[in-house]
Motif scaffolding. Sequence first.
Motif, PDB file in Angstrom:
ATOM      1  N   HIS A  19       0.863  -1.184   0.000  1.00 62.47           N
ATOM      2  CA  HIS A  19       0.000   0.000   0.000  1.00 62.47           C
ATOM      3  C   HIS A  19       0.895   1.228   0.000  1.00 62.47           C
ATOM      4  N   LEU A  20       0.553   2.202  -0.803  1.00 59.38           N
ATOM      5  CA  LEU A  20       1.315   3.455  -0.804  1.00 59.38           C
ATOM      6  C   LEU A  20       0.940   4.263   0.425  1.00 59.38           C
ATOM      7  N   PRO A  21       1.902   4.644   1.264  1.00 63.52           N
ATOM      8  CA  PRO A  21       1.569   5.477   2.430  1.00 63.52           C
ATOM      9  C   PRO A  21       1.485   6.945   2.046  1.00 63.52           C
ATOM     10  N   ASP A  22       1.086   7.752   3.005  1.00 66.52           N
ATOM     11  CA  ASP A  22       1.032   9.205   2.779  1.00 66.52           C
ATOM     12  C   ASP A  22       2.447   9.751   2.587  1.00 66.52           C
ATOM     13  N   GLY A  23       2.562  10.779   1.757  1.00 67.62           N
ATOM     14  CA  GLY A  23       3.819  11.498   1.623  1.00 67.62           C
ATOM     15  C   GLY A  23       4.832  10.879   0.682  1.00 67.62           C
ATOM     16  N   ILE A  24       4.498   9.757   0.061  1.00 71.86           N
ATOM     17  CA  ILE A  24       5.462   9.080  -0.808  1.00 71.86           C
ATOM     18  C   ILE A  24       5.385   9.610  -2.239  1.00 71.86           C
ATOM     19  N   VAL A  30     -13.697   0.186  -0.046  1.00 74.38           N
ATOM     20  CA  VAL A  30     -14.101   0.188   1.370  1.00 74.38           C
ATOM     21  C   VAL A  30     -13.047  -0.525   2.222  1.00 74.38           C
ATOM     22  N   GLY A  31     -12.564  -1.670   1.734  1.00 73.96           N
ATOM     23  CA  GLY A  31     -11.532  -2.416   2.463  1.00 73.96           C
ATOM     24  C   GLY A  31     -10.260  -1.603   2.632  1.00 73.96           C
ATOM     25  N   LEU A  32      -9.852  -0.918   1.581  1.00 72.28           N
ATOM     26  CA  LEU A  32      -8.636  -0.095   1.666  1.00 72.28           C
ATOM     27  C   LEU A  32      -8.810   1.063   2.643  1.00 72.28           C
ATOM     28  N   PHE A  33      -9.999   1.665   2.623  1.00 68.20           N
ATOM     29  CA  PHE A  33     -10.256   2.774   3.550  1.00 68.20           C
ATOM     30  C   PHE A  33     -10.150   2.290   4.998  1.00 68.20           C
ATOM     31  N   LEU A  34     -10.752   1.140   5.280  1.00 66.86           N
ATOM     32  CA  LEU A  34     -10.697   0.605   6.647  1.00 66.86           C
ATOM     33  C   LEU A  34      -9.264   0.212   7.022  1.00 66.86           C
ATOM     34  N   GLN A  35      -8.523  -0.351   6.083  1.00 70.42           N
ATOM     35  CA  GLN A  35      -7.122  -0.700   6.368  1.00 70.42           C
ATOM     36  C   GLN A  35      -6.299   0.544   6.696  1.00 70.42           C
ATOM     37  N   ALA A  36      -6.551   1.618   5.948  1.00 67.69           N
ATOM     38  CA  ALA A  36      -5.790   2.858   6.176  1.00 67.69           C
ATOM     39  C   ALA A  36      -6.137   3.472   7.529  1.00 67.69           C
ATOM     40  N   VAL A  37      -7.427   3.485   7.852  1.00 69.08           N
ATOM     41  CA  VAL A  37      -7.864   4.141   9.094  1.00 69.08           C
ATOM     42  C   VAL A  37      -7.517   3.296  10.320  1.00 69.08           C
ATOM     43  N   LEU A  38      -7.752   1.985  10.236  1.00 70.97           N
ATOM     44  CA  LEU A  38      -7.607   1.147  11.427  1.00 70.97           C
ATOM     45  C   LEU A  38      -6.202   0.587  11.609  1.00 70.97           C
ATOM     46  N   PHE A  39      -5.531   0.229  10.521  1.00 65.53           N
ATOM     47  CA  PHE A  39      -4.210  -0.394  10.641  1.00 65.53           C
ATOM     48  C   PHE A  39      -3.064   0.536  10.235  1.00 65.53           C
ATOM     49  N   GLY A  40      -3.389   1.624   9.557  1.00 62.88           N
ATOM     50  CA  GLY A  40      -2.323   2.460   9.009  1.00 62.88           C
ATOM     51  C   GLY A  40      -1.673   1.840   7.792  1.00 62.88           C
ATOM     52  N   HIS A  41      -2.340   0.849   7.174  1.00 64.73           N
ATOM     53  CA  HIS A  41      -1.819   0.255   5.939  1.00 64.73           C
ATOM     54  C   HIS A  41      -2.276   1.120   4.770  1.00 64.73           C
ATOM     55  N   GLY A  42      -1.351   1.879   4.211  1.00 64.94           N
ATOM     56  CA  GLY A  42      -1.711   2.796   3.143  1.00 64.94           C
ATOM     57  C   GLY A  42      -2.184   4.116   3.734  1.00 64.94           C
ATOM     58  N   GLY A  43      -2.069   5.165   2.927  1.00 63.84           N
ATOM     59  CA  GLY A  43      -2.446   6.483   3.416  1.00 63.84           C
ATOM     60  C   GLY A  43      -3.818   6.890   2.937  1.00 63.84           C
ATOM     61  N   LEU A  44      -4.358   7.913   3.577  1.00 61.84           N
ATOM     62  CA  LEU A  44      -5.653   8.427   3.120  1.00 61.84           C
ATOM     63  C   LEU A  44      -5.476   9.287   1.875  1.00 61.84           C
ATOM     64  N   ASN A  97      -4.027   3.659  -4.378  1.00 56.62           N
ATOM     65  CA  ASN A  97      -4.088   2.279  -3.892  1.00 56.62           C
ATOM     66  C   ASN A  97      -5.304   1.554  -4.460  1.00 56.62           C
ATOM     67  N   GLY A  98      -6.388   2.302  -4.629  1.00 59.79           N
ATOM     68  CA  GLY A  98      -7.574   1.710  -5.247  1.00 59.79           C
ATOM     69  C   GLY A  98      -7.292   1.264  -6.671  1.00 59.79           C
ATOM     70  N   LEU A  99      -6.593   2.109  -7.411  1.00 59.19           N
ATOM     71  CA  LEU A  99      -6.253   1.739  -8.801  1.00 59.19           C
ATOM     72  C   LEU A  99      -5.335   0.524  -8.824  1.00 59.19           C
ATOM     73  N   ILE A 100      -4.375   0.479  -7.886  1.00 62.07           N
ATOM     74  CA  ILE A 100      -3.396  -0.621  -7.854  1.00 62.07           C
ATOM     75  C   ILE A 100      -4.105  -1.965  -7.699  1.00 62.07           C
ATOM     76  N   LEU A 101      -5.216  -2.006  -6.978  1.00 64.57           N
ATOM     77  CA  LEU A 101      -5.890  -3.285  -6.746  1.00 64.57           C
ATOM     78  C   LEU A 101      -7.168  -3.464  -7.578  1.00 64.57           C
ATOM     79  N   CYS A 102      -7.872  -2.372  -7.889  1.00 65.08           N
ATOM     80  CA  CYS A 102      -9.133  -2.517  -8.643  1.00 65.08           C
ATOM     81  C   CYS A 102      -8.875  -2.896 -10.098  1.00 65.08           C
ATOM     82  N   LEU A 103      -7.876  -2.299 -10.718  1.00 64.03           N
ATOM     83  CA  LEU A 103      -7.606  -2.618 -12.129  1.00 64.03           C
ATOM     84  C   LEU A 103      -7.229  -4.095 -12.305  1.00 64.03           C
ATOM     85  N   PRO A 104      -6.309  -4.651 -11.475  1.00 62.55           N
ATOM     86  CA  PRO A 104      -6.039  -6.088 -11.595  1.00 62.55           C
ATOM     87  C   PRO A 104      -7.274  -6.949 -11.316  1.00 62.55           C
ATOM     88  N   ALA A 105      -8.126  -6.505 -10.383  1.00 62.91           N
ATOM     89  CA  ALA A 105      -9.342  -7.278 -10.089  1.00 62.91           C
ATOM     90  C   ALA A 105     -10.235  -7.337 -11.326  1.00 62.91           C
TER      91      ALA A 105
END
Lengths: 207, 154
Positions: free
Chosen positions: A2-7, A88-102, A108-116
Amino acid sequence: MHLPDGIVPVEMALAGYACSAGLVAVALHRIKARPDPQAEIPRVAMLTTVFFAASLAAVPVPPTTVHLMLAGLMGVMLGWFAVPAIMVGLFLQAVLFGHGGLTTLGLNGLILCLPALLALRLWQQIGGRWPDLAAFGAGAGAVVVAIAIFAAIVLTGLPAELDARAERAAVQIFALAHLPLALAEGVIVLVLLRVLRRIEPRLLPDG
Amino acid sequence: MTLLSRLCALTVCAAGCLTPLAAFSHAALIEAETAQAVRLHAFYDTGKPMSHAQVIIYAPDNPVSAWGQGVTDRDGRLEFVLGSETGRWSFQVRQSGHGAMVHVDVTDDAPVVVATGGAQSWGQRLLMVALVAWGALGTALFALTRRKGRDASA
């Protein structure tokens, strides 16, 4: 992965939001056109939870650590529902786990939605004739495509003061470490669809 | 050789030994002063150190252009002395698309870390997964109940 904030630069983050918003709009339009969209909600809800929790399963692949992505599984099992479910999953991961930035949620959505969606396309194309091959290809291929998009975004948005050569080498190692994960996710989708075919064929996605 | 000439020769030799020659006159000078240093420790949320990660430092007066760069060691650590400017210094540690930013408020007294990331415990994580799973289960059951109600009315 997941890409974090500030990268990435702000312009890229905004472009990511714009593209993912467009993708979600298209997905919702396609979902609305289905005869009974609400019938899919239980399956979408449960798979969203699986996707959300999967990022916790970190597997050490020296010299780095990888975690399950399940983009291929989401695409094959949910179709166009995979797009809002992943967001929705990515948003919850970012808010609750800090996996990926807001700020990088769109990218991050594009990174996973396009392959899906590519996995879904593969399943629809050859799932009827070669279901095992399609399932494995969807699971493994989604990881490879996601890694490629991730690497392209990271290398495009490198700041000038960073040692680009060192970062490129680090990204290459990171990408290679995900090849075992690609095989693993291919096997996960293959086994899951085989089990569903035997136990509950009604739950199988449209091929 | 007369006594006078021997004395002259001895005097010349002594003068030669005692006079500092330009070729051997590198004096060592040391200036010592105290300065504020920052010690970074970068690691992933799995606990694994960010070995050989790149560090970009931004000074308080210019948060856009980098003030300096560095590379963490094998254990993900990096130490360096800051400039004289007081204010909020920012440090970005990044490696293969992963990374984090930390800010340090530097005053005349001592640097104070004002923001940093903290790893969650497994208990916290499992609790959050359970809460999300509960929400998803509730959503699924709600949708199923509505569907059954619709089918019954039809």
